[in-house]
Design a protein around this motif. Sequence first.
Motif, PDB file in Angstrom:
ATOM      1  N   ILE A  24       3.377   7.766  10.056  1.00  0.00           N
ATOM      2  CA  ILE A  24       2.498   7.230  11.098  1.00  0.00           C
ATOM      3  C   ILE A  24       2.484   5.710  10.944  1.00  0.00           C
ATOM      4  O   ILE A  24       1.934   5.187   9.975  1.00  0.00           O
ATOM      5  CB  ILE A  24       1.063   7.791  10.980  1.00  0.00           C
ATOM      6  N   LYS A  82       3.229   9.699   5.906  1.00  0.00           N
ATOM      7  CA  LYS A  82       3.302  10.756   6.916  1.00  0.00           C
ATOM      8  C   LYS A  82       4.038  10.271   8.164  1.00  0.00           C
ATOM      9  O   LYS A  82       3.960  10.907   9.218  1.00  0.00           O
ATOM     10  CB  LYS A  82       1.895  11.225   7.286  1.00  0.00           C
ATOM     11  N   GLY A  91      -4.818  10.971   9.734  1.00  0.00           N
ATOM     12  CA  GLY A  91      -3.610  11.485   9.119  1.00  0.00           C
ATOM     13  C   GLY A  91      -3.445  12.983   9.277  1.00  0.00           C
ATOM     14  O   GLY A  91      -2.317  13.503   9.240  1.00  0.00           O
ATOM     15  N   LEU A 134      -0.958   7.232   5.247  1.00  0.00           N
ATOM     16  CA  LEU A 134      -0.541   7.349   6.649  1.00  0.00           C
ATOM     17  C   LEU A 134       0.942   7.057   6.805  1.00  0.00           C
ATOM     18  O   LEU A 134       1.673   7.779   7.500  1.00  0.00           O
ATOM     19  CB  LEU A 134      -1.349   6.390   7.530  1.00  0.00           C
ATOM     20  N   LEU A 137      -9.389   7.157   8.479  1.00  0.00           N
ATOM     21  CA  LEU A 137      -7.942   7.132   8.283  1.00  0.00           C
ATOM     22  C   LEU A 137      -7.424   8.481   7.802  1.00  0.00           C
ATOM     23  O   LEU A 137      -6.340   8.932   8.194  1.00  0.00           O
ATOM     24  CB  LEU A 137      -7.571   6.030   7.294  1.00  0.00           C
ATOM     25  N   GLU A 196      -5.368   4.512   1.731  1.00  0.00           N
ATOM     26  CA  GLU A 196      -5.299   5.465   2.845  1.00  0.00           C
ATOM     27  C   GLU A 196      -4.206   5.064   3.834  1.00  0.00           C
ATOM     28  O   GLU A 196      -3.597   5.919   4.480  1.00  0.00           O
ATOM     29  CB  GLU A 196      -6.648   5.553   3.555  1.00  0.00           C
TER      30      GLU A 196
END
Length: 616
Positions: free
Chosen positions: A400, A398, A363, A395, A359, A391
Motif C-alpha cells: 500500500i 502490504k 492495512g 502498510l 493505519l 505502522e
Amino acid sequence: MSFWRAIGTGIKYIWKTINVIREIFLNLIFFVIILMLIGLLSDSSGTSSTPQNGVLVLDIEGIIVDVTTSDQELYNITKKLNNDKPDLTRENSLFELTQKIDQATNDPGIKGIILKLDNFAGADLPALQYLAKYLMAFKDAGKPIYAVGSSFDQKQYYLASIANEIYLINQGSVSLYGFATNNFYFKSLFDNLKINTHVFRVGTYKSAIEPFIRDDMSDAAKQNTTRWLTTMWGNYLHEIADYRGLETDDLVPAPKIMLSRLKSVSGSMSEYALDNGIVDKVLSSYQANTILDASFNYAPQLSIYNYQLFPNRMRSFNNQLTSSKVTKPLIAVVFVDGTISTGKSASNIAGSDTIANQLREIGNNNNVHAVVLRINSPGGGVYASEAIRSEIVSLRQKDIPVVVSMGGMAASGGYWIATQSDYIIANPNTITGSIGIFGVIPTFEKSLAHIGVYTDGVSTSPLADVNVAQDLPDEVNQLIQMNIENGYDNFVSLVAESRMMSYDSVDHIAQGQVWLGQEAKSIGLVDQLGDFDDAIVKAAELAGLSEYTIDWQKQESSLLVELFGGYSALLPKSALELIYQQLPASHQLQQHLAFWDNLTDPQNRYVYCLNCSDIK
C-alpha cells in the motif's frame, strides 16, 4: 475529646450541606442546558432548508486547520447559546472549505463570492495558498470575487488580494509590514523558582529547548530563523503583488518610504491604502453593501457555513464507508496534526494510539489502495513518532503506497514519521527539517529546600535513585546523554536510508536546522514541491488508480469533551484572556504549556521544534 468530636461532626454536616447544594445547583444547570439543546436542535433541523443559491459569503470565523476535532452541529448550537458572538478560536477544516468553493465554481446557483474576513484569525501560509488556489479557479471560471473589511491583517489580505476589487471601510487599515516570530524565554523564571532544568541534546541548531535554558535566542537560532523567515516573506510578498498586479516595492515599500507616503495623507491609513493601490475603494459600510447588492443584482447572500456539499461530495468526508457502499478504490487520508504524543488524538494533539489504529485498520481494509499522510506537526516524543512510523512500514509491506503531504509544518518528529513513506510532497513554505533530538528533566530540590522540604533515602544503585525532588546523579546524566546521542544517530540513519544519502550528508543538514520546503527540495529532504492535491494524484499514480474515492480519517472526540468544550465557549472572556490572545507569542506559550503537559516519552527523548511557528 468530646469538643473535638463535636467540631468534627459539625464540619461533616456543613460539608454534606454544601455538597447537597452543589449537586442541586449542577443538576439545575444540567436540566436547563438539556432543555436549551432540545430547543436549538429542533431549530437547527431546518438548516438544510436554507436556500442554496445566490452569492457565497466567505465569512470565515476563527482559524483554518487541516482537521477539526469538534462537531460542527454542536458548535452551531453553542454559538446560538452565546448570541452568535464571533469566536476567533473556532477551527475550520481547510479541505471542507476548499471542497465547498470547488463545488460553488461549477454550481450555476452561485453567482460570486464576497470575502468578509474581519473575524478570520488566520492560517499558515501553505493553507492560505491552497485556499487561494481554489478561489483563483472560481475567479477564472468568470465568477467575480469581492473583498470587504474594516481592516486587513497580512493573512486576511493574502486572500483579499485575489479579489476583483477590495473595499476598505472608512477609518480602516491594511497592515503589511513583514513577518516576525517571537518566543518566550523562562531561564530567569526557573532560576527565581529554583527549578533545576536538566537538558540533554544533540544538534547545534536544536533550539527547541532554548526557552527553558536561556533568556534570549541564540545566535545560531537567529541565523537559522532569519534565513527561512526572510525567504517566506519574499514568497508572500511576490504572490500578493502578483495578485494585485503591482510591484512589490509599491505594495510594501521600505519603512521610511512608507512613513513618508503616510505623512502625505495626514496619517490616514485608509487613504494611504487607496493611494498606493492596496485597496480599490474606501467606503462606508452602507456604500459597500449597496455596491455589492447592485453588483449581484440583489441576489441573496449565503454564508459558507450554510452552503451544503452535495451528497456525492459529502461521502468523501465519511470515514465510516463499508464494503457495500464502496464503488471505487479508496485513497485514505490520515492526519498527523499537532504535537505527537502517546495516547489519543485531541485538539492540537496527534495521538500515536489513534493514528496507529487508523493505519492498522487501513492495512486490513482491502478497499484501500493508497494512503496520503497529511502532516502538520512540530513533532513530539520519539516513542510516539516511532509508533506511527512503524505502522507505515507495515502498510508498505502490504504494497500500500504512502505519500506524505506536508502542510504548514512537518518538522522534527513530523519528519521522523515521513522518512518511511514512498514519496514526500511539501509546499515551498512548509517548515520542515529540524532533525535533532533532546531530553529535558526538571528537578525541584532547590525549590523544596527553599520552603524547608528535603528528601533522603537509600538505593542499591545511583541509577535507581531518580526523582524530581532531588538532583540527578552524574551516572544518570551520562546515561540519558548517551541515549539522546543514540536517538540522534537513529534519526540521521533513518533519513539517510530513506533519502538514499550518506550519513555525513544528512548530519550536515541536520543538527536541528530548520528548512523551508523549497530549501528541503534542493537538499534532498523532499521529493516534490506541491500541495495536497498533488499528493492525491501521486498516491493514485503509485497505486495504479484512474478512479478513486477519498476516505478522510477524522479525529474522534468524545461527547463529554464536545459538551464541555462547547460549554466553555459560552463563558465570557476576561479582559486578561483577550489581551493574552493578542500577545505576539501567545501560540508559543500555549505550545510550551502543551509540551510540558505531554512529557510522556518513556526515555525522555523528544524530536520537537517548539519555536518553528507563530509567524505574525
